[in-house]
Design an enzyme around this catalytic site. Structure first.
Site, PDB file in Angstrom:
ATOM      1  N   LYS A  81       0.837  -1.193   0.000  1.00  0.00           N
ATOM      2  CA  LYS A  81       0.000   0.000   0.000  1.00  0.00           C
ATOM      3  C   LYS A  81       0.877   1.249   0.000  1.00  0.00           C
ATOM      4  O   LYS A  81       1.976   1.250   0.567  1.00  0.00           O
ATOM      5  CB  LYS A  81      -0.910  -0.030   1.226  1.00  0.00           C
ATOM      6  CG  LYS A  81      -1.944   1.081   1.298  1.00  0.00           C
ATOM      7  CD  LYS A  81      -2.845   0.908   2.513  1.00  0.00           C
ATOM      8  CE  LYS A  81      -3.839   2.049   2.650  1.00  0.00           C
ATOM      9  NZ  LYS A  81      -4.749   1.881   3.802  1.00  0.00           N
ATOM     10  N   SER A 155      -9.292   2.612   2.722  1.00  0.00           N
ATOM     11  CA  SER A 155      -8.285   3.246   1.907  1.00  0.00           C
ATOM     12  C   SER A 155      -7.346   2.256   1.210  1.00  0.00           C
ATOM     13  O   SER A 155      -6.558   2.666   0.349  1.00  0.00           O
ATOM     14  CB  SER A 155      -7.454   4.197   2.783  1.00  0.00           C
ATOM     15  OG  SER A 155      -6.767   3.509   3.810  1.00  0.00           O
ATOM     16  N   SER A 179     -10.212   0.336   6.892  1.00  0.00           N
ATOM     17  CA  SER A 179      -9.556   0.444   5.590  1.00  0.00           C
ATOM     18  C   SER A 179      -8.972  -0.849   5.048  1.00  0.00           C
ATOM     19  O   SER A 179      -8.570  -0.891   3.884  1.00  0.00           O
ATOM     20  CB  SER A 179      -8.451   1.506   5.651  1.00  0.00           C
ATOM     21  OG  SER A 179      -9.017   2.791   5.737  1.00  0.00           O
TER      22      SER A 179
END
Length: 471
Positions: A81, A155, A179
């Site tokens: 990420k 996210s 997330s």
């Protein structure tokens, strides 16, 4: 096994194929890069791809395999990420880069590379990781492989899109209010929000005032467990006693059936009753029946949130977003919605933030009897279908917060407490969109959750389903 099938098989199966010599690390990487290139225009999952660096890592991993090494992800392509530093690359967190390239890898990336995993790229996030959808003015919209008109969530949206599309079998995410669990629920993946402190973060300061933690997303329980054995700390996280079923590796836990567990089925959210879309409610009830058939006791019992659980989250989230952007030199480069969120967060006084942190211990004490009675809690994941891309375009921070809250109300309180949560796929709805639930345990109960989810997966496999938009 054909190479395309191996991509869909997941990270753990890829590691086995590499160890057995059925595929080489360079050949597997080339298949991943080809799939990434083919899906890239549809998904927009990656901000940057490290093709040449990854090729060198694959060659080095193959040499280690040839020498007989057997680490869990040796030679396996993974994605990270875009909130985790990679040496030589900027870390824009979904916005315009405001600092130069990182001098060294972040802690999770270092551990992945030390284990021989091949880091292929960094995945998209919403600006400053704030939102449960992955759309930015700088990088555009990331799309859901199950329906390209819909978001993969956020996210960790780029991570989820990459894994769901069979580009990589496992990837890293982070979770400050859902997330990891939101995109897992939206993309049909297994994700693990870890106990606070289980995975060492890049800064010693608690991100979002203790809400945010890191964790993996994968196609299967075994994939997530394999990454946990690489990136998790050797000791136990703070915040609770070590459960009796916490011995052994995470990968061993994924294969082991748990003892008969007492499981609470809870529908209520800390903000009050929230409707769960009919098909998703029925899927959770079926999951409760599946758990009973596996020998567990499932009892309807609501979580005892009390009146302070959600305010604690809101205070820490708002102030956390504001504090997150304070060091940035060009706040005028931020999206208008991010600047609005910063203004809201700056309204939170230090005294109120201290109250919220102090009240966490009160909440732990409130929950302690509940988790003495129950080993695991079963709750909804997302309460409805993924939003269409652009749903929140041009909305301000407050309007966006109010708009997303009804579809993820069961998630944030577990960030306040720092407890581990597994996001588990529970089938597809009539439109072919994934549905998911949450399995929550007390601190340090990751192995219990992996065992329970692994047992459920063996009885009712989910990873054979492939997104029609991509697969």
């Amino acid at each position: 096994m054909e190479t395309d099938e191996l991509l869909w098989a997941g990270a753990d199966a890829q590691a086995t194929a590499l160890r057995e010599g059925r595929v080489t690390a360079p050949d597997l990487l080339e298949a991943v890069l080809a799939r990434l290139e083919a899906t890239g225009p549809h998904l927009n999952a990656f901000r940057i791809v490290f093709a040449e660096t990854a090729r060198a890592e694959a060659q080095a991993a193959q040499a280690r395999l040839d020498a007989g090494e057997t680490t869990p992800l040796l030679g396996v392509p993974v994605a990270v990420k875009d909130d985790q530093d990679v040496a030589g690359d900027v870390s824009p967190a979904g916005g315009r880069p405001q600092f130069g390239p990182a001098a060294e890898d972040g802690r999770m990336v270092r551990r992945l590379r030390a284990a021989g995993a091949v880091v292929v790229g960094r995945t998209h996030v919403p600006e400053r990781m704030q939102w449960p959808f992955t759309e930015t003015l700088t990088y555009g919209a990331t799309r859901n492989p199950w329906d390209l008109d819909r978001t993969p969530g956020g996210s960790s949206g780029g991570t989820a899109a990459a894994v769901a599309a069979g580009v990589v079998g496992v990837a890293s995410g982070s979770d400050g209010g859902g997330s990891i669990r939101i995109p897992s629920s939206m993309c049909g993946l297994f994700g693990l929000k870890t106990t606070r402190g289980t995975i060492e973060e890049d800064t010693d300061e608690e991100h979002w005032h203790g809400l945010a933690v890191s964790g993996p997303l994968g196609r299967r329980v075994a994939d997530v467990a394999a990454m946990m054995d690489v990136v998790a700390e050797d000791g136990w996280a703070s915040g609770g006693a070590v459960p009796a079923d916490a011995a052994g590796t995470y990968r061993e836990a994924a294969d082991a059936d748990p003892r008969p567990l007492r499981i609470a089925l809870s529908w209520r959210a800390p903000v009050g009753p929230v409707p769960v879309e009919r098909q998703r409610r029925e899927a959770i009830l079926r999951t409760a029946d599946h758990l009973r058939a596996l020998g567990h006791e499932v009892v309807a019992r609501e979580v005892p949130y009390g009146p302070r659980a959600f305010p604690q989250f809101l205070v820490r989230y708002l102030r956390g977003v504001a504090d997150d952007v304070e060091p940035l030199p060009r706040k005028d480069w931020l999206e208008p919605r991010t600047r609005n969120a910063r203004r809201l967060g700056r309204l939170v006084p230090d005294a109120v933030l201290r109250w919220a942190r102090a009240q966490e211990q009160v909440l732990h004490e409130r929950f302690a009897p509940y988790f003495k009675e129950f080993d695991v809690v079963l709750q909804p994941g997302m309460t409805d279908v993924p939003w269409t891309v652009g749903t929140f375009q041009k909305r301000g921070a407050l309007a966006t917060m109010l708009g997303v809250a009804q579809r993820m109300p069961h998630m944030p309180v577990w960030n306040v407490l720092g407890y581990p949560v597994a996001a588990v796929p529970i089938g597809l709805d009539a439109a072919g969109l994934p549905m998911g639930c949450q399995l929550i345990g007390p601190p340090n109960a990751e192995r219990r959750l992996l065992s329970l989810a692994g047992q459920l997966e063996r009885a009712h496999p989910w990873a054979q389903e492939r997104p029609p938009a991509i697969g």
